[in-house]
Design an enzyme around this catalytic site. Structure first.
Site, PDB file in Angstrom:
ATOM      1  N   CYS A  37       6.390  22.443 -34.575  1.00 11.06           N
ATOM      2  CA  CYS A  37       7.639  22.214 -35.429  1.00 11.06           C
ATOM      3  C   CYS A  37       8.614  21.673 -34.664  1.00 11.06           C
ATOM      4  O   CYS A  37       9.703  21.032 -35.062  1.00 11.06           O
ATOM      5  CB  CYS A  37       7.695  23.417 -36.203  1.00 11.06           C
ATOM      6  SG  CYS A  37       6.766  24.639 -36.294  1.00 11.06           S
TER       7      CYS A  37
ATOM      8  N   ALA B 256      -2.317  30.460 -34.827  1.00 10.79           N
ATOM      9  CA  ALA B 256      -3.106  31.592 -35.330  1.00 10.79           C
ATOM     10  C   ALA B 256      -4.161  32.201 -34.323  1.00 10.79           C
ATOM     11  O   ALA B 256      -4.042  33.161 -34.188  1.00 10.79           O
ATOM     12  CB  ALA B 256      -4.001  30.813 -36.594  1.00 10.79           C
TER      13      ALA B 256
ATOM     14  N   ASP C 157      -3.506  26.241 -39.702  1.00  9.29           N
ATOM     15  CA  ASP C 157      -3.408  25.249 -40.448  1.00  9.29           C
ATOM     16  C   ASP C 157      -4.757  24.514 -40.934  1.00  9.29           C
ATOM     17  O   ASP C 157      -4.968  23.709 -41.840  1.00  9.29           O
ATOM     18  CB  ASP C 157      -2.973  24.057 -39.547  1.00  9.29           C
ATOM     19  CG  ASP C 157      -1.407  24.272 -39.406  1.00  9.29           C
ATOM     20  OD1 ASP C 157      -0.873  25.259 -39.759  1.00  9.29           O
ATOM     21  OD2 ASP C 157      -0.987  23.541 -38.551  1.00  9.29           O
TER      22      ASP C 157
END
Lengths: 460, 460
Positions: free
Chosen positions: A48, A15, A290
């Site tokens: 991820c 982000a 997040d």
């Protein structure tokens, strides 16, 4: 030359760095000064991807880094690695940053602040949780420590605590590494992101892969051996011998810093923003990734969903807005896909319990179909479950468990949810058909058709 | 006991038999008598599966038959095989049917008539087109003749006439059978269902597979040898030696019977129906499948699209309505997926030329991405092209050419088209993300983002 505006970013991952990069595209360094602080050793990495690195499918950590610190700096972003922001002074429009290597502590002024502090792994306060041989999988540092640990042990027994996305992905990774794997979870089924009847399929499939799945079992402690290393994972009922323990308990918003500054948090502890990703009530403070809660378009509530794809979008929205453009993040419908070995798992929208919790009444329909025409080689079974609102027939959620070709079919339901389609409308969707790609009725349409019939049968 | 209502179905394939089966579910034999006439040897078969049978991937013909004549009869449908309807008498509410085996000719009365006469392959009136060694691929009989021909010849040179869906699928089948394959088409690119810039990718990929692709070449005749068998395919410029010739020129609506009865046809010769699949202006005559034109929701025009998935849906709509329920077929957005060897090809909505032809102005965006996270094993490249309306930004069409995991992504665009989303709205879609399934930005979203920027740049 002094820049007019100072943008400060806390957190150098998806982000934060997307926001910085996007703002930089709009505004040159003499107009906008961008400083980003990252306390870790890596920037812009794919968390991820860690399970696949751990499983040996991906060469890490370099492959998981989308852009290095040096690349960001070349684009005119003053990225300070190993520098932790320890305080946000909103009234003074400044943050205090500590150089973790040098130990110095300095205030930096901002005109725009971007809070992108990410998430923290859930780490229960168990005896032995910090013992050697117990690993998290949140950062690339974690990943490297895990891989060193896996290659450094002769033992072949691994216990994964938690059977959500991270847990099942790590179970696969450890199977690939030749470990005998036990997954322990307090819930009655693995994958509580699915309804229990769909989670059962995952449970069965994991057992078929030789993974021991222990459900309904609360971990009470990590047992260590005489050498101080992990020896077992204890539950009330039993101890599970372990040479390696992986924590896959999910994450919580990393908002201690924001909370201390008085920024508004939601029920799950994530920052609350408006649609432009501005922190509510703060004109020049932005947040994404997040550490925020996002609007769930189906339930109308905000939720915490830690996912790289959302973080990237948030960053682009923030960067566009700071850059002088206009963008919003309208919300999510709760789509997630995952796999454990060849089992694909997908969901979007609401589960039964989630729908009930927000006052929705619904019918469900579950069907079995195949990924390709039944006669075409490689056709694999899949189960699709749908929830539709009683009366209106509006789609509320879909879950898919199957093999190759199953998971990404959930995207059709995700778009239909966004468009607030009814399952009856979905029945007529013009989806791609050819024998190598789908039965003549795509499984999603078969489910929609059955759900539409259930809506009619249920009446108003 | 005499049934109250007589339903007569002309054509025992997807649309006709779906209609019959669905109506039977609603109404028992003592309430609804259902008679279906099929002139061929097979019923309810997957014509789309023929190329895979021909390629040896599927055992035919049995695997391609969804339901046998006997199964239909057991469900209370009086299915008459090898019986051709030769005349429709609308005023008299009857059809004349000829038993092709026995030679008898009889009239059958109806209360509801379902015209499901399918499509006819385009077969240009060329010298030699009926020579031994020239094959169509429309029916299972065609398929069997082709397979007998392929196994019965020692020659290894095959020419496919036509480079659309059937042509490229048959090219793959012949490559699998060990033939040296030439595809000849009059168009400048194969796959005119794509824009030329996307068709070029198919052209290049086919050449890479060792398939000779001859474009811009009108076939002038089929050259036969001294034994009367096919020897070559002639174009103005050149002759292409051929031991086997496959006709893949597409199909036209099979509506000679309907036209003779005065039923209304559209520009492409397909029957025109209302949304309930009633033939326009005829209360008790229904039509569906490859013999009708369907409403294209993007262009607002009716089009002829021969596709099993539409035929099935039409049949279900017709059967539901005759059965006393209510259903409509709202239209299509023009989705099609196909593959040639490992190249996947997909489209939905309008091509550039189609958009222009209906007065739409648009921008385009083309991007390159991968099927999975770039670092994940098996990530394959794909190109996505999008058309968006100028000013409004509404999605008008999408085309995808890539490898594994490319084609079915077009479904996201198909749903977005149905919901009349703008490309800007699509940018925020919550599609499934995990490294084995997608880059952090799904390729469809990357294309939407670029198209949205193009819309802004183009202004109103």
């Amino acid at each position: 030359m002094v820049a007019n505006t100072r943008m400060v970013v806390i957190g150098g991952d998806a982000a934060g760095m997307s926001a910085a990069s996007r703002a930089r595209r709009y505004r040159k360094p003499d107009d906008l000064e961008i400083t980003a602080f990252e306390r870790g050793h890596f920037t812009s990495f794919s968390a991820c991807g860690i399970p696949y690195w751990a499983g040996g499918e991906v060469d890490g950590p370099d492959a998981l880094i989308a852009r290095t610190a040096e690349e960001h700096r070349r684009r005119g972003i003053d990225l300070r690695m190993r520098t932790e922001v320890t305080e946000i002074d909103l009234a003074g429009q400044r943050v205090r940053a500590r150089d973790l290597e040098g130990g110095t502590d300095r205030w930096h002024g901002f005109d725009h602040l971007v809070v992108a502090t990410g998430a923290r792994p859930v780490r229960p306060p168990l005896d032995g949780i910090d013992a050697p041989g117990v690993y998290g999988v949140q950062t690339l540092d974690d990943g490297q420590a895990l891989i060193d640990g896996l290659t450094g042990t002769d033992g072949r027994r691994a216990v994964v605590i938690g059977a959500g996305y991270i847990g099942v992905e790590m179970a696969e990774a450890l199977v690939r590494r030749g470990f005998q794997v036990t997954v322990v979870d307090r819930s009655p089924q693995p994958m509580t992101t699915l309804d229990p009847d769909m989670g059962t399929l995952v449970h069965e499939a994991m057992c078929g892969m030789g993974i021991e799945v222990v459900t309904g079992a609360e971990v009470t402690g990590i047992v260590t051996g005489p050498d101080g290393r992990v020896a077992a994972v204890a539950t009330a009922a039993k101890e599970f011998p372990a040479d390696v323990v992986v924590l896959g308990l999910g994450v919580r918003p990393g908002t201690a810093l924001a909370e201390a500054a008085g920024l508004p948090l939601g029920e799950s502890g994530g920052l609350l923003t408006d649609l432009a990703m501005r922190v509510r009530g703060h004109e020049n403070v932005w947040a994404g990734g997040d550490c925020v809660e996002v609007l769930d378009l189906v339930s109308g509530r905000t939720r915490h969903i830690a996912l790289g794809t959302h973080a990237n979008k948030h960053g682009q929205v923030i960067g566009t807005n700071i850059g002088g453009g206009y963008a919003t993040f309208p919300g999510v419908v709760g789509t997630a896909v995952s796999k454990v070995c060849d089992l694909e798992i997908a969901r979007t929208g609401l589960l039964e319990a989630q729908a009930t919790a927000v006052g929705l009444r619904f019918v469900t329909a579950t069907i079995e179909s195949t990924s390709r025409a039944g006669y075409y080689p490689g056709a694999r079974p899949m189960r699709v479950k749908m929830l539709a609102e009683r009366g209106t027939g509006r789609l509320l959620g879909a879950q898919i468990v199957g093999r190759e070709g199953a998971a990404k079919r959930v995207d059709v339901a995700a778009v239909a949810l966004t468009a607030r389609m009814t399952v009856d409308q979905m029945t007529a969707l013009d989806l791609g058909y050819a024998p190598p790609f789908s039965p003549v009725w795509d499984p999603v349409l078969v489910a929609a058709r059955k759900a539409a019939a259930a809506v009619r049968d249920a009446g108003a």
